[in-house]
Design an enzyme around this catalytic site. Structure first.
Site, PDB file in Angstrom:
ATOM      1  N   GLU A  47       7.426 -23.581 -90.362  1.00  0.00           N
ATOM      2  CA  GLU A  47       7.624 -24.914 -90.730  1.00  0.00           C
ATOM      3  C   GLU A  47       7.189 -25.334 -92.071  1.00  0.00           C
ATOM      4  O   GLU A  47       6.114 -24.544 -92.546  1.00  0.00           O
ATOM      5  CB  GLU A  47       6.776 -25.592 -89.730  1.00  0.00           C
ATOM      6  CG  GLU A  47       6.822 -27.248 -89.701  1.00  0.00           C
ATOM      7  CD  GLU A  47       5.457 -27.816 -89.099  1.00  0.00           C
ATOM      8  OE1 GLU A  47       4.472 -27.016 -88.882  1.00  0.00           O
ATOM      9  OE2 GLU A  47       5.561 -28.930 -88.750  1.00  0.00           O
ATOM     10  N   ASN A 110      10.523 -33.828 -90.881  1.00  0.00           N
ATOM     11  CA  ASN A 110      10.209 -32.426 -90.977  1.00  0.00           C
ATOM     12  C   ASN A 110      11.137 -31.784 -90.269  1.00  0.00           C
ATOM     13  O   ASN A 110      11.591 -31.729 -89.107  1.00  0.00           O
ATOM     14  CB  ASN A 110       9.032 -32.486 -90.130  1.00  0.00           C
ATOM     15  CG  ASN A 110       8.277 -31.178 -90.060  1.00  0.00           C
ATOM     16  OD1 ASN A 110       8.858 -30.145 -90.156  1.00  0.00           O
ATOM     17  ND2 ASN A 110       7.133 -31.193 -89.867  1.00  0.00           N
ATOM     18  N   LYS A 127      12.237 -32.678 -86.438  1.00  0.00           N
ATOM     19  CA  LYS A 127      10.846 -32.626 -85.812  1.00  0.00           C
ATOM     20  C   LYS A 127      10.971 -34.164 -84.884  1.00  0.00           C
ATOM     21  O   LYS A 127      10.976 -35.066 -85.556  1.00  0.00           O
ATOM     22  CB  LYS A 127       9.907 -32.380 -86.493  1.00  0.00           C
ATOM     23  CG  LYS A 127       8.644 -31.954 -85.388  1.00  0.00           C
ATOM     24  CD  LYS A 127       7.608 -31.461 -86.444  1.00  0.00           C
ATOM     25  CE  LYS A 127       6.003 -31.348 -85.656  1.00  0.00           C
ATOM     26  NZ  LYS A 127       5.134 -30.815 -86.478  1.00  0.00           N
ATOM     27  N   GLU A 146       1.306 -36.496 -90.049  1.00  0.00           N
ATOM     28  CA  GLU A 146       2.659 -36.409 -89.945  1.00  0.00           C
ATOM     29  C   GLU A 146       3.550 -37.731 -89.329  1.00  0.00           C
ATOM     30  O   GLU A 146       4.661 -37.899 -90.024  1.00  0.00           O
ATOM     31  CB  GLU A 146       3.066 -35.301 -88.945  1.00  0.00           C
ATOM     32  CG  GLU A 146       2.914 -33.809 -89.529  1.00  0.00           C
ATOM     33  CD  GLU A 146       3.489 -32.703 -88.731  1.00  0.00           C
ATOM     34  OE1 GLU A 146       2.746 -32.084 -87.880  1.00  0.00           O
ATOM     35  OE2 GLU A 146       4.592 -32.757 -88.339  1.00  0.00           O
ATOM     36  N   CYS A 172       6.988 -26.512 -84.549  1.00  0.00           N
ATOM     37  CA  CYS A 172       5.474 -26.710 -84.214  1.00  0.00           C
ATOM     38  C   CYS A 172       5.097 -27.487 -83.106  1.00  0.00           C
ATOM     39  O   CYS A 172       5.409 -27.034 -81.821  1.00  0.00           O
ATOM     40  CB  CYS A 172       4.922 -27.529 -85.524  1.00  0.00           C
ATOM     41  SG  CYS A 172       3.150 -26.949 -85.541  1.00  0.00           S
ATOM     42  N   ASN A 197       2.621 -24.802 -88.110  1.00  0.00           N
ATOM     43  CA  ASN A 197       1.349 -24.769 -88.888  1.00  0.00           C
ATOM     44  C   ASN A 197       0.303 -25.612 -87.945  1.00  0.00           C
ATOM     45  O   ASN A 197       0.059 -26.747 -87.856  1.00  0.00           O
ATOM     46  CB  ASN A 197       1.317 -25.806 -90.375  1.00  0.00           C
ATOM     47  CG  ASN A 197       2.345 -25.406 -91.320  1.00  0.00           C
ATOM     48  OD1 ASN A 197       1.885 -24.826 -92.524  1.00  0.00           O
ATOM     49  ND2 ASN A 197       3.595 -25.440 -91.017  1.00  0.00           N
TER      50      ASN A 197
HETATM   51  N1  ING Z   1       0.537 -28.922 -85.952  1.00  0.00           N
HETATM   52  C1  ING Z   1      -0.102 -28.760 -84.589  1.00  0.00           C
HETATM   53  C2  ING Z   1       0.548 -28.222 -83.452  1.00  0.00           C
HETATM   54  O1  ING Z   1       1.161 -28.739 -82.718  1.00  0.00           O
HETATM   55  C3  ING Z   1      -1.783 -29.949 -83.154  1.00  0.00           C
HETATM   56  C4  ING Z   1      -0.896 -30.147 -84.169  1.00  0.00           C
HETATM   57  C5  ING Z   1      -3.119 -29.010 -83.512  1.00  0.00           C
HETATM   58  C6  ING Z   1      -1.577 -30.440 -82.066  1.00  0.00           C
HETATM   59  C7  ING Z   1      -3.919 -28.718 -82.519  1.00  0.00           C
HETATM   60  C8  ING Z   1      -2.503 -30.408 -81.162  1.00  0.00           C
HETATM   61  C9  ING Z   1      -3.501 -29.208 -81.179  1.00  0.00           C
HETATM   62  O2  ING Z   1       0.697 -26.998 -83.532  1.00  0.00           O
HETATM   63  C10 ING Z   1       1.825 -29.411 -86.202  1.00  0.00           C
HETATM   64  N2  ING Z   1       2.106 -29.340 -87.450  1.00  0.00           N
HETATM   65  O3  ING Z   1       2.405 -29.921 -85.363  1.00  0.00           O
END
Ligand code: ING
Length: 312
Positions: A47, A110, A127, A146, A172, A197
């Site tokens: 991503e 995204n 996304k 985001e 993601c 990420n």
């Molecule tokens: N990153 C994270 C993901 O869903 C996140 C955001 C991190 C959500 C940790 C929940 C817990 O992997 C992206 N870019 O969506």
């Protein structure tokens, strides 16, 4: 005769805020060469693969934000990747920040694209599940903005006939939601490719340490098994601008088993010869949707957004 698709997943290590796209593309070309040596026909990049994960910062100046976006695809910065991949006859998945003009307005998504071995864009996905928040939260060690920088995707979850199979994409946070895989599963998807990420410590729940890698694989293994499809997932990993991102890039079989997994948090290629017919063991039995699903009982899934517990 099984349809074997040799797949590579190109994990990228950190990308610094000031790292040029040319430098990142050089790293991507090195992983492409490694994938070619292994006979890969499809290579999955992460991503937002061309820049640092900029949604960790609250940026006021729109011009500064837009510098992280691709204003066309392909473009001179990524053309060397398109050219070299086509020369080697390898298709690829690429995640990037898309800035486009549509219906007289500027839009920002995204986005991920699927590119054929001939270098043609087969499909595009934007996304849908945008995590985090849109408001500035300077008190946090790092942010997840985001919802500030991207609009919700407009294409739904399409699939494409490509690479002698049926492929879909997500990005993601999408991978955490069962609806993502099921909508593609209801279109016969045989492989879902994605990038991510993911901070090692969630800014919203820092008290839950050390579970990000587990939740990462849990979500995708479940999606793969419950829809009888392969999942190939590429991380942007490592300590990037003071935030550690998990690695754990992997290839998951329709059985739910991880058949290949990255060992590092750096640029690293993993690969596997995926039998696209393997999913049939599940989609024709346990998860034969037509035979076993009871949609007359599933109405809440699309009628209700948030949970509403019983009054008493
Ligand atoms: N990153 C994270 C993901 O869903 C996140 C955001 C991190 C959500 C940790 C929940 C817990 O992997 C992206 N870019 O969506």
């Amino acid at each position: 005769m099984s349809r074997i698709l040799p797949v590579g997943v190109a994990q990228l290590g950190p990308i610094a805020r000031n790292e040029s796209r040319q430098s990142v593309v050089e790293r991507m070309l090195d992983l492409l060469a490694q994938a070619d040596e292994r006979g890969c026909q499809l290579l999955v990049y992460p991503e937002l693969a061309l820049t640092t994960f900029f949604p960790r910062w609250y940026i006021e100046e729109q011009a500064e934000v837009d510098a992280f976006f691709e204003h066309s695809m392909p473009n001179p910065d990524v053309q060397p990747l398109f050219d070299e991949a086509a020369r080697r006859g390898i298709g690829f998945h690429l995640g990037y920040a898309e800035l486009c003009e549509e219906d007289g307005h500027t839009h920002r998504y995204n986005t991920a694209i699927l590119v054929s071995p001939a270098g043609e864009i087969i499909g595009k996905y934007r996304k849908i599940h945008l995590p985090g928040h849109a408001d500035n939260r300077p008190e946090k060690a790092f942010q997840h903005l985001e919802k500030r920088y991207f609009e919700i995707g407009t294409y739904g979850f399409p699939v494409w006939r490509a690479f002698d199979g049926i492929l879909g994409m997500c990005i993601c946070n999408d991978r955490r939601w069962p609806e993502t895989y099921r909508v593609m599963g209801l279109q016969g998807v045989e492989m879902v490719v994605l990038g991510y990420n993911t901070p090692a410590i969630s800014p919203d729940s820092p008290e839950i340490p050390n579970l990000q890698l587990f939740h990462n694989h849990l979500s995708m293994q479940a999606g793969a098994y419950q829809n009888g499809c392969w999942v190939a997932a590429a991380a942007k990993a490592g300590w990037e601008e003071g935030v550690e991102h998990i690695g754990g890039s992997c290839i998951i079989a329709p059985t739910g088993q991880i058949v290949a997994q990255a060992l590092t948090e750096a640029d690293e290629l993993i690969s596997y010869h995926c039998d696209l017919d393997l999913g049939k063991h599940f989609t024709q039995t346990t998860f034969n949707f037509a035979a076993h699903r009871r949609i007359e009982h599933y109405g809440l899934i699309t009628e209700r957004t948030g949970a509403i517990p019983p009054a008493k």
